[in-house]
Design a protein around this motif. Structure first.
Motif, PDB file in Angstrom:
ATOM      1  N   VAL A  34       0.851  -1.190   0.000  1.00  0.00           N
ATOM      2  CA  VAL A  34       0.000   0.000   0.000  1.00  0.00           C
ATOM      3  C   VAL A  34       0.889   1.243   0.000  1.00  0.00           C
ATOM      4  O   VAL A  34       1.433   1.623   1.039  1.00  0.00           O
ATOM      5  N   PRO A  35       1.069   1.881  -1.148  1.00  0.00           N
ATOM      6  CA  PRO A  35       1.869   3.112  -1.176  1.00  0.00           C
ATOM      7  C   PRO A  35       1.111   4.268  -0.535  1.00  0.00           C
ATOM      8  O   PRO A  35      -0.090   4.180  -0.267  1.00  0.00           O
ATOM      9  N   ALA A  36       1.822   5.342  -0.309  1.00  0.00           N
ATOM     10  CA  ALA A  36       1.196   6.527   0.268  1.00  0.00           C
ATOM     11  C   ALA A  36       0.107   7.051  -0.664  1.00  0.00           C
ATOM     12  O   ALA A  36       0.256   7.051  -1.889  1.00  0.00           O
ATOM     13  N   ARG A  37      -0.989   7.492  -0.079  1.00  0.00           N
ATOM     14  CA  ARG A  37      -2.056   8.025  -0.900  1.00  0.00           C
ATOM     15  C   ARG A  37      -1.715   9.446  -1.354  1.00  0.00           C
ATOM     16  O   ARG A  37      -0.957  10.166  -0.711  1.00  0.00           O
ATOM     17  N   THR A  38      -2.307   9.834  -2.479  1.00  0.00           N
ATOM     18  CA  THR A  38      -2.161  11.198  -2.989  1.00  0.00           C
ATOM     19  C   THR A  38      -3.413  11.981  -2.641  1.00  0.00           C
ATOM     20  O   THR A  38      -4.533  11.514  -2.884  1.00  0.00           O
TER      21      THR A  38
END
Length: 302
Positions: A34-38
């Motif tokens: 889960v990458p950082a959200r934008t």
């Protein structure tokens, strides 16, 4: 064929107890990424959220807008969709209703935390904030914990009365209360899900309380008074949903609490016994695309 689920179909695919189980399973899955959200600021004061997540089989992107003053327009604060893909072939396999998933997965995360950490689960349950999250948490705690009594506090009398009527339609005992701070003394289960534009709770919860604080999900948002948060950190247990809360948990950050030092829900899932102690429990939820991935995995199964 892409399955485009309506709000009611999305809800039917995500029963709260099963969704809490799916979230727990996801936290045990080492393949989840889960990458950082934008977060893109919008001209009118709202935000556009772009939230991807994937495991070895399923990939999702959540695309939603959050417009905090949309109630005045007669529109929901959260709008958008969750696009689901096959992680191997790249084919789009489903389209889920974003607001429905957001409401249900957030409540299911609180339900899982309460299962693992709540000193007692018999209620009464105090819900502060009678909007979409108030309704979903009422349903989740009723279905998942068997809570039979709920008290509702809200700045909007009409919203509080509507949620009370909904609770009674489920067979629960329910009442509206005018003062959330005073009600804390009688309720061992508490959910705060206000708009988090200002402090809504200034009193201390009970020593045997479990609090799910879900309204504030940016550093500037707040529901609980800083002095109460500091007392909770000293006298009880404070847990955050994920490490993203290190930069987002407005209640805790504004209280000067070292959020990176706190346990996450994944830590609790992996070793529940290590995180049980006497005193109140404060669970701070900020949101994470992993919860949406868990919902997509469950929806595909069902």
């Amino acid at each position: 064929m892409v399955a485009a689920l309506s709000p009611s179909q999305t809800a039917a695919a995500l029963p709260y107890p099963a969704l809490a189980d799916a979230i727990e399973a996801l936290l045990r899955d080492p393949t989840v990424a889960v990458p950082a959200r934008t977060v893109q600021a919008l001209a009118g004061g709202g935000s556009l959220f772009v939230m991807p997540a994937a495991d070895v089989r399923v990939a999702i992107t959540k695309l939603i807008t959050f417009i905090p003053d949309n109630a005045a327009r007669g529109l929901p604060a959260i709008q958008g969709d969750i696009v689901v893909f096959d992680a191997v072939t790249g084919q789009r396999t489903a389209l889920l209703d974003g607001p429905t998933v957001t409401a249900r997965r957030t409540a299911a995360v609180s339900l899982l935390a309460a299962r693992l950490l709540a000193p007692r689960t018999d209620g009464p349950l105090l819900i502060v904030g009678a909007g979409v999250q108030g309704r979903s948490h009422l349903e989740a705690f009723h279905e998942g914990l068997g809570v039979q009594e709920v008290w509702v506090a809200s700045r909007s009398t009409a919203s509080a009365d509507a949620l009370v009527l909904h609770a009674r339609s489920l067979g629960m005992r329910a009442q509206r209360v005018d003062g959330a701070d005073a009600a804390l003394a009688d309720c061992p289960l508490v959910v705060s899900c206000t708009s988090a534009q200002t402090v809504a709770l200034r009193a201390r919860p009970r020593a045997d309380a479990f609090v799910a604080a879900v309204g504030a999900f940016t550093p500037r948002m707040v529901e609980w008074a800083p002095e109460v948060c500091r007392w909770l950190a000293e006298q009880g247990l404070v847990v955050v949903d994920t490490r993203d809360a290190d930069f987002e948990a407005g209640d805790l950050l504004q209280a000067g609490i070292g959020v990176p030092e706190l346990a996450t829900l994944a830590d609790v899932v992996r070793d529940p016994g290590a995180h049980r102690r006497k005193g109140p429990v404060f669970f701070k939820s900020c949101g994470w695309a992993g919860w949406d991935l868990a919902a997509a995995r469950l929806a595909l199964q069902r």
